[in-house]
Design a protein around this motif. Structure first.
Motif, mmCIF file in Angstrom:
data_model
loop_
_atom_site.group_PDB
_atom_site.id
_atom_site.type_symbol
_atom_site.label_atom_id
_atom_site.label_comp_id
_atom_site.label_asym_id
_atom_site.label_seq_id
_atom_site.Cartn_x
_atom_site.Cartn_y
_atom_site.Cartn_z
ATOM 1 N N VAL A 1 0.440 3.080 -10.104
ATOM 2 C CA VAL A 1 1.232 3.778 -9.098
ATOM 3 C C VAL A 1 2.454 2.920 -8.774
ATOM 4 O O VAL A 1 2.318 1.737 -8.439
ATOM 5 N N VAL A 2 3.635 3.508 -8.933
ATOM 6 C CA VAL A 2 4.905 2.814 -8.690
ATOM 7 C C VAL A 2 5.627 3.497 -7.535
ATOM 8 O O VAL A 2 5.671 4.725 -7.470
ATOM 9 N N SER A 3 6.190 2.705 -6.630
ATOM 10 C CA SER A 3 6.964 3.283 -5.531
ATOM 11 C C SER A 3 8.449 3.289 -5.877
ATOM 12 O O SER A 3 8.960 2.362 -6.519
ATOM 13 N N ILE A 4 9.131 4.358 -5.449
ATOM 14 C CA ILE A 4 10.559 4.544 -5.705
ATOM 15 C C ILE A 4 11.278 4.513 -4.361
ATOM 16 O O ILE A 4 10.864 5.203 -3.418
ATOM 17 N N PRO A 5 12.361 3.739 -4.227
ATOM 18 C CA PRO A 5 13.068 3.677 -2.946
ATOM 19 C C PRO A 5 13.610 5.046 -2.538
ATOM 20 O O PRO A 5 13.798 5.944 -3.376
ATOM 21 N N PRO A 6 13.871 5.249 -1.253
ATOM 22 C CA PRO A 6 14.485 6.506 -0.806
ATOM 23 C C PRO A 6 15.797 6.762 -1.546
ATOM 24 O O PRO A 6 16.534 5.817 -1.861
ATOM 25 N N ASP A 7 16.088 8.032 -1.821
ATOM 26 C CA ASP A 7 17.283 8.371 -2.589
ATOM 27 C C ASP A 7 18.563 7.852 -1.939
ATOM 28 O O ASP A 7 19.537 7.545 -2.635
ATOM 29 N N LYS A 8 18.573 7.747 -0.627
ATOM 30 C CA LYS A 8 19.785 7.264 0.060
ATOM 31 C C LYS A 8 20.073 5.804 -0.270
ATOM 32 O O LYS A 8 21.207 5.332 -0.070
ATOM 33 N N SER B 1 0.833 -1.196 0.000
ATOM 34 C CA SER B 1 0.000 0.000 0.000
ATOM 35 C C SER B 1 0.869 1.248 0.000
ATOM 36 O O SER B 1 2.046 1.208 0.357
ATOM 37 N N ALA B 2 0.270 2.363 -0.417
ATOM 38 C CA ALA B 2 0.997 3.628 -0.422
ATOM 39 C C ALA B 2 1.456 3.983 0.986
ATOM 40 O O ALA B 2 2.563 4.499 1.183
ATOM 41 N N ALA B 3 0.630 3.694 1.983
ATOM 42 C CA ALA B 3 0.993 4.003 3.365
ATOM 43 C C ALA B 3 2.237 3.224 3.784
ATOM 44 O O ALA B 3 3.130 3.757 4.458
ATOM 45 N N THR B 4 2.309 1.961 3.361
ATOM 46 C CA THR B 4 3.464 1.126 3.725
ATOM 47 C C THR B 4 4.744 1.643 3.103
ATOM 48 O O THR B 4 5.774 1.773 3.780
ATOM 49 N N VAL B 5 4.707 1.949 1.798
ATOM 50 C CA VAL B 5 5.930 2.401 1.141
ATOM 51 C C VAL B 5 6.364 3.776 1.659
ATOM 52 O O VAL B 5 7.556 4.049 1.794
ATOM 53 N N HIS B 6 5.414 4.638 1.972
ATOM 54 C CA HIS B 6 5.769 5.951 2.509
ATOM 55 C C HIS B 6 6.378 5.814 3.899
ATOM 56 O O HIS B 6 7.282 6.569 4.273
ATOM 57 N N ALA B 7 5.895 4.836 4.676
ATOM 58 C CA ALA B 7 6.457 4.605 5.996
ATOM 59 C C ALA B 7 7.916 4.158 5.906
ATOM 60 O O ALA B 7 8.708 4.394 6.826
ATOM 61 N N ALA C 1 8.697 -7.392 -4.006
ATOM 62 C CA ALA C 1 9.808 -6.442 -3.988
ATOM 63 C C ALA C 1 9.952 -5.820 -2.603
ATOM 64 O O ALA C 1 9.009 -5.786 -1.803
ATOM 65 N N ASN C 2 11.139 -5.333 -2.335
ATOM 66 C CA ASN C 2 11.414 -4.604 -1.095
ATOM 67 C C ASN C 2 11.346 -3.111 -1.394
ATOM 68 O O ASN C 2 12.291 -2.555 -1.957
ATOM 69 N N PRO C 3 10.245 -2.437 -1.041
ATOM 70 C CA PRO C 3 10.089 -1.022 -1.411
ATOM 71 C C PRO C 3 11.159 -0.104 -0.834
ATOM 72 O O PRO C 3 11.355 1.001 -1.346
ATOM 73 N N ALA C 4 11.855 -0.551 0.194
ATOM 74 C CA ALA C 4 12.907 0.283 0.778
ATOM 75 C C ALA C 4 14.125 0.361 -0.128
ATOM 76 O O ALA C 4 14.901 1.320 -0.048
ATOM 77 N N ARG C 5 14.281 -0.645 -1.013
ATOM 78 C CA ARG C 5 15.478 -0.677 -1.858
ATOM 79 C C ARG C 5 15.183 -0.948 -3.334
ATOM 80 O O ARG C 5 16.087 -0.868 -4.155
ATOM 81 N N GLU C 6 13.947 -1.273 -3.666
ATOM 82 C CA GLU C 6 13.610 -1.639 -5.041
ATOM 83 C C GLU C 6 12.318 -0.959 -5.474
ATOM 84 O O GLU C 6 11.488 -0.568 -4.646
ATOM 85 N N PHE C 7 12.164 -0.826 -6.778
ATOM 86 C CA PHE C 7 10.893 -0.351 -7.324
ATOM 87 C C PHE C 7 9.826 -1.398 -7.032
ATOM 88 O O PHE C 7 10.092 -2.602 -7.068
ATOM 89 N N ALA C 8 8.627 -0.916 -6.747
ATOM 90 C CA ALA C 8 7.515 -1.836 -6.478
ATOM 91 C C ALA C 8 6.233 -1.242 -7.028
ATOM 92 O O ALA C 8 6.087 -0.013 -7.131
ATOM 93 N N THR C 9 5.313 -2.101 -7.401
ATOM 94 C CA THR C 9 4.017 -1.653 -7.905
ATOM 95 C C THR C 9 3.036 -1.553 -6.738
ATOM 96 O O THR C 9 2.845 -2.509 -6.000
ATOM 97 N N VAL C 10 2.441 -0.369 -6.592
ATOM 98 C CA VAL C 10 1.503 -0.124 -5.498
ATOM 99 C C VAL C 10 0.075 -0.441 -5.921
ATOM 100 O O VAL C 10 -0.678 -1.085 -5.188
ATOM 101 N N SER C 11 -0.311 -0.013 -7.115
ATOM 102 C CA SER C 11 -1.675 -0.272 -7.569
ATOM 103 C C SER C 11 -1.760 -0.210 -9.082
ATOM 104 O O SER C 11 -0.964 0.479 -9.742
ATOM 105 N N VAL C 12 -2.722 -0.942 -9.627
ATOM 106 C CA VAL C 12 -3.038 -0.942 -11.056
ATOM 107 C C VAL C 12 -4.554 -0.880 -11.186
ATOM 108 O O VAL C 12 -5.256 -1.750 -10.672
ATOM 109 N N ALA C 13 -5.053 0.145 -11.860
ATOM 110 C CA ALA C 13 -6.499 0.312 -12.013
ATOM 111 C C ALA C 13 -6.837 0.546 -13.477
ATOM 112 O O ALA C 13 -6.468 1.580 -14.046
ATOM 113 N N PRO C 14 -7.497 -0.418 -14.134
ATOM 114 C CA PRO C 14 -7.902 -0.205 -15.533
ATOM 115 C C PRO C 14 -8.775 1.037 -15.652
ATOM 116 O O PRO C 14 -9.623 1.302 -14.792
#
Length: 421
Positions: A83-90, A39-45, A105-118
């Motif tokens: 919606v794609v998540s991008i790891p922190p710049d660090k 979820s977006a909340a998880t990747v932002h955390a 995927a590990n959103p802390a270090r890798e790109f991950a897909t958050v959602s897909v909506a047709p």
């Protein structure tokens, strides 16, 4: 004939080298990366950020989970909000896509897909545009190049949008590429197959009152698709839609003679064109051999005739990235992989601003100019010596000696003892 045999041998060697370079880059990637995993909340955390984009395609749907669309041609245009998540710049290198080593995927270090909506309902697409439009009401439409899978295009565009910091509503148009070095002709025909669809997308976006300005950015063979679609639009309507103000072609895989005809067909009121070229682009070297040894637009030297005069007359700006070190073995993706160039895309080009001012002249190798955040190349407030890029700007006509003197003075005033290389 020894000469012919030698040419064939060199061509085969180049094809093999390119094939190994491309396939090695894809080795180890898991299939199905577009399955939503967090979820977006998880990747932002985790400190990650997200890119929300509209994806339109002429590809046929895939039956494989998480692939969504393959390389075959579809019978209609389909759209989705991804919606794609991008790891922190660090935790990542700017300019690179951190592909998952395994799923999930590990959103802390890798790109991950958050959602897909047709979004195959026109009202949903219009709703996305309205809520995604930034204050400047600028839309960025990206068209990928040869040898790209659907997920390649989606993740690469997410990287460009994030790393450039562009304030835009991001839209990607992805056409049927089989993602194979050996399907060059199929891919080229697929761009022609998709011309009407891209023209319709651009026309619809230009008519939307929520959109004030459209920048189009294309890479490689996608540049052919963009110029052909704009050519069709100009012929059909007598002009390119006025809201399309800015066209960026990176490593354009277009025959230079054909581009001249395309350019003429765009009519008297054309968008502003910017080209990214590199003479060491190995992918375009192969394309040139396939296409009868005619120069590709993405490989020209803008200082050499007849290109210099033609570019000056057309008012086309060129950034020659030959001196930059490429992030891939083919030197074909420098526009997206160089941190300085990516920032330039967001802070200058995509924002519709000029690249140069009166302190950087027409086609002169003025040392090494940094293209950092919110910079005008050569401006007294921010220039620094770091990145060797040739800038060809036909709008600047100051004497080179005077330019060099002013630029050196600017450097002395702003970065101390820095000197031009």
């Amino acid at each position: 004939m020894p000469g012919v045999q030698a040419i064939v041998a060199r061509a085969c060697a180049l094809v093999l080298a390119l094939s190994l370079a491309i396939t090695s880059g894809c080795a180890g990637r898991p299939e199905g990366v577009l399955i939503p995993e967090a979820s977006a909340a998880t990747v932002h955390a985790l400190g990650a950020s997200t890119v929300d984009m509209l994806v339109a395609t002429t590809r046929a749907p895939s039956e494989k989970p998480g692939v969504l669309f393959g390389g075959e041609r579809g019978n209609e245009v389909r759209a989705a909000e991804i919606v794609v998540s991008i790891p922190p710049d660090k935790n990542r290198q700017i300019g690179q896509v951190q592909w998952p080593s395994k799923l999930p995927a590990n959103p802390a270090r890798e790109f991950a897909t958050v959602s897909v909506a047709p979004m195959n309902d026109k009202a949903k697409v219009q709703g996305w545009i309205k809520r995604s439009m930034p204050a400047g009401r600028r839309m960025l439409v990206f068209v990928h190049g040869f040898n790209n899978r659907y997920e390649d295009a989606v993740y690469r565009f997410a990287q460009i949008v994030h790393d450039s910091g562009a304030q835009v509503a991001p839209v990607i148009f992805t056409w049927p590429s089989r993602g194979s070095i050996f399907d060059y002709n199929y891919d080229k025909d697929s761009t022609n197959y998709s011309r009407d669809a891209l023209e319709e997308l651009l026309t619809t976006a230009a008519k939307d009152p929520a959109v004030a300005d459209i920048t189009i950015m294309a890479h490689s063979m996608g540049s052919w698709l963009v110029t052909e679609s704009l050519r069709q639009m100009a012929i059909r309507n007598g002009r390119v839609a006025p809201k399309i103000t800015n066209v960026i072609l990176a490593s354009p895989d277009i025959d230079v003679d054909v581009f001249q005809k395309q350019w003429e067909a765009l009519g008297p009121k054309k968008p502003k064109f910017t080209l990214f070229v590199s003479q060491d682009d190995r992918a375009l070297q192969l394309s040139r051999r396939i296409a009868g040894n005619v120069e590709r637009l993405g490989q020209i030297d803008p200082l050499q005739e007849p290109y210099r005069s033609g570019l000056e007359k057309a008012g086309i700006t060129v950034l020659d990235l030959t001196a930059l070190k490429g992030g891939d073995r083919l030197n074909h993706g420098k526009f997206a992989e160089s941190p300085e160039v990516v920032k330039l895309l967001g802070n200058r080009l995509i924002a519709g601003q000029t690249i140069t001012d009166s302190e950087v002249g027409i086609g002169e190798r003025v040392g090494a100019v940094a293209l950092g955040t919110a910079q005008t190349v050569g401006s007294a407030a921010s220039v620094a010596v770091s990145t060797p890029i040739l800038i060809f700007d036909p709008r600047t006509r100051d004497n080179y000696g005077e330019q060099l003197q002013r630029l050196n003075q600017s450097l002395s005033n702003t970065v101390g003892a820095a000197t031009l290389q």
